[in-house]
Design an enzyme around this catalytic site. Sequence first.
Site: not given
Length: 507
Positions: A43, A70, A145-146, A288, A391-392, A479, A482
């Site tokens: 967000c 968002g 946000n989070g 991104y 692409d990212d 971090c 992913c």
Amino acid sequence: MLPDHSDHSVFADEMPKNLINQPDFDDLDFNNDIETDKPQEACGVFGVLAAEGDVAKLVYFGLYALQHRGQESAGITVYDDRGTTHTHKAMGLVAQVFNETILSEMKGSLGIGHNRYSTTGSSKVCNAQPIIINTRLGDFSLAHNGNLVNATELRGELSAQGHALESTTDSEGIAFAVSEAVEEGKNWQGAIITALKRCHGAFSLVMATPNALIGARDAYGVRPLVIGKTPDGSYVLSSETCGLDIIGAEYVREVKAGELVIITMDKGIESWQWEESQPKLCVFEMIYFARPDSVMHDESLYTYRLRIGRELAKENFVEADIVIGVPDSGIPAAIGFSRESGIPYGEALIKNRYVGRTFIQPTQAMRESGIRMKLNTLKDVLQGKRVIVIDDSIVRGTTSRKIVRALREAGATEVHMRISSPPVTHPCFYGIDTDSQDHLIAAQKSVDAIAKQIEVDTLAYLSHDAMLKATQIDTTHFCTACFTGKYPIEVPDKLKRTKLMLENTAT
């Protein structure tokens, strides 16, 4: 809890999430139950404490600059000179939710705003932010946000203590935790710190009380938050620096991981390190999510994305005639790849920037083409060419396959795809809406198998080391869960099981 005397005006009661216009992240198909092939971002939060004058329009333009974070709902809360809040929030884009009349009626020199993409809680107006709660010290408002990883436990504790939570978001739990601490006798600083210590996960917060603009980040600083100041002495908090630029504010500094700032006109910025800083900014913000003109670590993200394109070319060169990027997020890396490899950069995919979801069903032939409503090819650029397309990221692979088919139909003789991030193999629990692991193509298939599925001649990803090296700062300050499955903030097993559905990653 004191009676609620704030003015809450809401409309557009509910809109299905899959009908909201999400400009860059669709699967380029026509179905309402479309599967996205990009992570959906966090967000956007924004706030202004003005030296003089009304702030509603400034907050509006700040949210407008943060619209990419968002597109589901938008809201603004303004405090008037009596400390009473006036709030307007609804489903839709910022320009759809607000107009001149609404903004002109929101009088006050202190305001906060929020753009929402739901990562917890359903897509309905009761989950739109800011959240406003009455306390003995006056109205408290919050934009978040989070994601909290202990949201269920926190909400359960608050409900057991008699708090009537109205939404289904983790954000409301934070607000009620603050109000509870206030009612126990603490001042704003003490109440907020007490509440933050009950929260585990990712949170960048913009908050307000009747006379103060407040910002806070979790100890890891997973989501960004910056401070700005205008020439007339107004203070600004924003998710990204692009929100400062649009209203003419100068960047002062970031809110540090684990920091609480309380800003008033008489005392300026007061700071408390409420938790020891352990920086772990989401690296996908760099790759991104954040706008390329936003500044992180003293440079624009466009510059970083050029560098990862260069690194991608060093690691994964292939002979070709032209390098192209998937608009818009793949373009800076494509330019970097071109400059490093010496292969000319060109535009061959043209984006329709004004199309959203359609309620009109296309013909079967249009449905099968699947991509041209949002992206169209330049046949004279592609005819007879060996193409490298940048692409990212790839999440499911569905969009990538459609792009590859469109390039071949336009006359490309070879299509080589290069991705400016490592394979996404694990879901996010910190505010990014990613699929469960069994829907992440790189968690199930090898690179060669993915290449076959998306129908490219070759496929290669940027390495984890190169991605971090290109940041040119301490590589431990990000971090990358992913890509690695190493979550810096402990995720409860019960929550992990909702998304981690595979025992092993790609073989």
